[in-house]
Design a protein around this motif. Structure first.
Motif, mmCIF file in Angstrom:
data_model
loop_
_atom_site.group_PDB
_atom_site.id
_atom_site.type_symbol
_atom_site.label_atom_id
_atom_site.label_comp_id
_atom_site.label_asym_id
_atom_site.label_seq_id
_atom_site.Cartn_x
_atom_site.Cartn_y
_atom_site.Cartn_z
ATOM 1 N N LEU A 1 -49.700 -67.222 14.025
ATOM 2 C CA LEU A 1 -48.581 -66.759 14.842
ATOM 3 C C LEU A 1 -47.960 -67.923 15.604
ATOM 4 O O LEU A 1 -48.643 -68.893 15.949
ATOM 5 C CB LEU A 1 -49.060 -65.699 15.834
ATOM 6 N N TYR A 2 -46.664 -67.807 15.906
ATOM 7 C CA TYR A 2 -45.934 -68.863 16.611
ATOM 8 C C TYR A 2 -45.196 -68.256 17.803
ATOM 9 O O TYR A 2 -44.728 -67.119 17.751
ATOM 10 C CB TYR A 2 -44.932 -69.546 15.679
ATOM 11 N N GLY A 3 -45.087 -69.042 18.860
ATOM 12 C CA GLY A 3 -44.368 -68.575 20.035
ATOM 13 C C GLY A 3 -45.290 -67.975 21.074
ATOM 14 O O GLY A 3 -46.518 -68.033 20.974
ATOM 15 N N THR A 4 -44.687 -67.363 22.073
ATOM 16 C CA THR A 4 -45.440 -66.834 23.209
ATOM 17 C C THR A 4 -46.049 -65.474 22.882
ATOM 18 O O THR A 4 -45.507 -64.718 22.068
ATOM 19 C CB THR A 4 -44.510 -66.676 24.431
ATOM 20 N N PRO A 5 -47.176 -65.119 23.524
ATOM 21 C CA PRO A 5 -47.807 -63.818 23.290
ATOM 22 C C PRO A 5 -47.003 -62.679 23.922
ATOM 23 O O PRO A 5 -46.047 -62.928 24.665
ATOM 24 C CB PRO A 5 -49.179 -63.973 23.951
ATOM 25 N N PRO A 6 -47.394 -61.434 23.648
ATOM 26 C CA PRO A 6 -46.612 -60.285 24.119
ATOM 27 C C PRO A 6 -46.464 -60.172 25.630
ATOM 28 O O PRO A 6 -45.503 -59.574 26.111
ATOM 29 C CB PRO A 6 -47.396 -59.083 23.565
ATOM 30 N N ASP A 7 -47.417 -60.739 26.392
ATOM 31 C CA ASP A 7 -47.316 -60.604 27.847
ATOM 32 C C ASP A 7 -46.390 -61.645 28.475
ATOM 33 O O ASP A 7 -46.180 -61.649 29.692
ATOM 34 C CB ASP A 7 -48.703 -60.679 28.486
ATOM 35 N N ALA A 8 -45.806 -62.528 27.672
ATOM 36 C CA ALA A 8 -44.841 -63.514 28.166
ATOM 37 C C ALA A 8 -43.418 -62.968 28.004
ATOM 38 O O ALA A 8 -43.205 -61.917 27.407
ATOM 39 C CB ALA A 8 -44.996 -64.825 27.403
ATOM 40 N N ALA A 9 -42.458 -63.702 28.551
ATOM 41 C CA ALA A 9 -41.056 -63.287 28.405
ATOM 42 C C ALA A 9 -40.617 -63.550 26.971
ATOM 43 O O ALA A 9 -40.480 -64.696 26.559
ATOM 44 C CB ALA A 9 -40.177 -64.064 29.378
ATOM 45 N N ARG A 10 -40.408 -62.483 26.209
ATOM 46 C CA ARG A 10 -40.041 -62.628 24.797
ATOM 47 C C ARG A 10 -39.333 -61.364 24.313
ATOM 48 O O ARG A 10 -39.401 -60.310 24.941
ATOM 49 C CB ARG A 10 -41.273 -62.893 23.946
ATOM 50 N N THR A 11 -38.628 -61.507 23.213
ATOM 51 C CA THR A 11 -38.025 -60.355 22.546
ATOM 52 C C THR A 11 -39.042 -59.793 21.552
ATOM 53 O O THR A 11 -40.040 -60.437 21.242
ATOM 54 C CB THR A 11 -36.752 -60.766 21.786
ATOM 55 N N PRO A 12 -38.800 -58.594 21.000
ATOM 56 C CA PRO A 12 -39.725 -58.023 20.024
ATOM 57 C C PRO A 12 -39.533 -58.614 18.631
ATOM 58 O O PRO A 12 -39.327 -57.915 17.640
ATOM 59 C CB PRO A 12 -39.397 -56.531 20.062
ATOM 60 N N ARG B 1 -40.332 -63.799 9.596
ATOM 61 C CA ARG B 1 -39.892 -63.252 10.883
ATOM 62 C C ARG B 1 -39.773 -61.733 10.800
ATOM 63 O O ARG B 1 -39.106 -61.197 9.926
ATOM 64 C CB ARG B 1 -38.533 -63.854 11.267
ATOM 65 N N ALA B 2 -40.412 -61.055 11.740
ATOM 66 C CA ALA B 2 -40.342 -59.595 11.822
ATOM 67 C C ALA B 2 -39.825 -59.200 13.196
ATOM 68 O O ALA B 2 -40.387 -59.610 14.216
ATOM 69 C CB ALA B 2 -41.720 -58.984 11.587
ATOM 70 N N GLY B 3 -38.756 -58.419 13.217
ATOM 71 C CA GLY B 3 -38.172 -57.986 14.478
ATOM 72 C C GLY B 3 -38.141 -56.478 14.591
ATOM 73 O O GLY B 3 -37.827 -55.777 13.632
ATOM 74 N N CYS B 4 -38.479 -55.966 15.762
ATOM 75 C CA CYS B 4 -38.416 -54.536 16.024
ATOM 76 C C CYS B 4 -37.066 -54.182 16.638
ATOM 77 O O CYS B 4 -36.547 -54.915 17.481
ATOM 78 C CB CYS B 4 -39.542 -54.119 16.963
ATOM 79 N N ALA B 5 -36.512 -53.052 16.203
ATOM 80 C CA ALA B 5 -35.221 -52.573 16.695
ATOM 81 C C ALA B 5 -35.412 -51.206 17.344
ATOM 82 O O ALA B 5 -36.532 -50.687 17.427
ATOM 83 C CB ALA B 5 -34.221 -52.497 15.543
ATOM 84 N N CYS B 6 -34.328 -50.598 17.772
ATOM 85 C CA CYS B 6 -34.430 -49.311 18.464
ATOM 86 C C CYS B 6 -34.961 -48.215 17.552
ATOM 87 O O CYS B 6 -35.471 -47.200 18.029
ATOM 88 C CB CYS B 6 -33.079 -48.913 19.041
ATOM 89 N N TYR B 7 -34.873 -48.413 16.231
ATOM 90 C CA TYR B 7 -35.310 -47.399 15.277
ATOM 91 C C TYR B 7 -36.695 -47.683 14.690
ATOM 92 O O TYR B 7 -37.170 -46.952 13.836
ATOM 93 C CB TYR B 7 -34.288 -47.266 14.138
ATOM 94 N N THR B 8 -37.364 -48.744 15.134
ATOM 95 C CA THR B 8 -38.668 -49.103 14.595
ATOM 96 C C THR B 8 -39.746 -48.173 15.146
ATOM 97 O O THR B 8 -39.757 -47.849 16.342
ATOM 98 C CB THR B 8 -39.021 -50.554 14.956
ATOM 99 N N THR B 9 -40.675 -47.761 14.280
ATOM 100 C CA THR B 9 -41.735 -46.846 14.680
ATOM 101 C C THR B 9 -43.113 -47.510 14.606
ATOM 102 O O THR B 9 -43.299 -48.539 13.946
ATOM 103 C CB THR B 9 -41.749 -45.594 13.780
#
Length: 423
Positions: free
Chosen positions: A335-346, A394-402
């Motif tokens: 994995l690359y970038g900051t973990p979920p508890d940091a300031a990040r987008t989904p 790259r995987a991004g979650c959107a408003c319709y992601t479940t």
């Protein structure tokens, strides 16, 4: 008044946040299947799917109001009114004024246009600060000024281990010759959210202007140009459930004073003086903002947006934690970038040892999981991570992601890892 101003039930009381099931029913694309699988779209960072109400607004314009602007007949006057209404809606979206909203083909085109105008007022010894973390649409337009105007470009380093800006280096790059700082609100490759307000305060202390690339940020956090005190900001509607069109915010005094390349007969007042040619009238992005505002109740359009973004963020935080933690447990996944508890987008970037990113994307697509691969035009990020030319997945979650779709992605990666030989 926008149709999204307040969601109410039959008794007149405001209703709760729209459920994920209701949201998904708005998107015809979610009915698609591939190889017998329902398609799960994780490609939102490159462009989201579009809800029915946005497409209907576009077709209604083309069927019933299609005309060019500023002429004395009904469809032209209706077009003027639609564009004026869109400026008002986008002004609410960004917390700006309508005269500060400029439309164009996309963020890249608008940034090149702005850079050319900005460069006309600079001197050869002036400097522009850009960052390694940015999409190249926020690098190339400013670097062009090195050739055209003799400006000097300074590059702020990113920290490869965390995917964050190096703030000490940021401070070192600022000088009394700095005329503009261009940075992204969020990294489209890694999901890192930058402290734009901090960067702006540092830049303004040297008398520099601030340009913000908010393309990746806009679908996930509500923008406030007044709070950030930025001078310019650009985003693209196709990243937040709209059509392919770009939006530029510019402070009114700057839009009025910059020497924008323009045709002599074209309007000479903001914001139209910063626009070139006939716009994509049917694509003007008001319906996309209305869609977002329709997802939660509020007393005003901006109030609806605040509520919708707050609750969408709660959902996306849970999804990104599920995805990050699940990938972290899979052998050979990095994995690359900051973990979920940091300031990040989904948005999560990862690689699988010994499997090219394009092969990962192809394999998952065969299972109905669509995501993107490569450098995403954030080429410098990929180079600094030592991953060129193959790049990232790259995987991004959107408003319709479940939750179920995230499980499908994780199961697909597990199966790929179990089947792919390692060296």
């Amino acid at each position: 008044m926008s149709v999204a101003l307040q969601k109410q039930n039959s008794s007149g009381a405001a209703t709760a946040m729209t459920s994920i099931e209701e949201i998904r029913r708005c998107f015809p694309a979610l009915a698609r299947t591939h190889n017998g699988y329902p398609v799960a779209y994780f490609d939102g960072p490159g462009g989201t799917q579009v809800p029915r109400m946005v497409v209907e607004a576009m077709s209604d314009y083309l069927y019933h109001h299609n005309a060019n602007t500023h002429w004395a007949y009904p469809t032209s006057e209706e077009t003027d009114a639609i564009i004026d209404s869109a400026r008002n809606v986008l002004a609410d979206f960004l917390n700006a004024s309508p005269a500060e909203i400029v439309f164009g083909a996309n963020m890249t085109t608008l940034t090149f246009h702005l850079a050319r105008a900005f460069g006309r007022g600079c001197e050869p010894d002036d400097e522009i600060v850009i960052t390694e973390l940015d999409h190249h649409a926020n690098i190339a337009p400013w670097r062009t000024l090195e050739k055209e105007c003799g400006l000097k470009g300074r590059m702020v380093k990113m920290i490869p281990e965390t995917g964050e800006l190096d703030w000490e280096d940021f401070s070192r790059q600022l000088t009394r010759q700095t005329k503009l700082v261009a940075l992204g609100a969020a990294s489209n490759a890694l999901g890192t959210i930058n402290d734009v307000k901090r960067a702006g305060e540092m830049a303004h202390s040297f008398g520099a202007k601030v340009f913000v690339d908010a393309v990746h940020y806009a679908p996930h956090e509500l923008i406030d140009v007044r709070d950030w005190n930025c001078d310019f900001l650009a985003c693209s509607a196709y990243k937040f459930y709209g059509p392919h069109i770009g939006i530029l915010y510019g402070r009114r005094d700057l839009l009025d004073s910059l020497d924008f390349p323009k045709l002599i007969p074209a309007p000479d007042s903001a914001p139209e003086r910063a626009e070139t040619g006939t716009q994509n009238h049917e694509g003007i992005a008001a319906a996309a903002v209305d869609f977002l505002a329709s997802l939660a109740p509020g007393p005003t359009l901006r109030g609806c947006l605040h509520a919708a973004f707050r609750q969408l963020q709660e959902r996306s935080d849970a999804l990104i934690t599920q995805l990050w933690n699940g990938l972290q447990k899979i052998e050979r996944v990095r994995l690359y970038g900051t973990p979920p508890d940091a300031a990040r987008t989904p948005t999560i970037a990862f690689t699988i040892n010994d499997v090219p990113s394009i092969e990962v994307a192809k394999n998952l697509a065969e299972r109905g999981v669509f995501l993107s691969h490569g450098d995403f035009y954030a080429m410098t990020v990929v180079e600094r991570l030592g991953l060129a030319p193959d790049g990232l997945v790259r995987a991004g979650c959107a408003c319709y992601t479940t939750v179920e779709e995230v499980d499908r992605l994780l199961n697909g990666v597990r199966k790929l890892v179990s089947e792919a030989p390692s060296r």
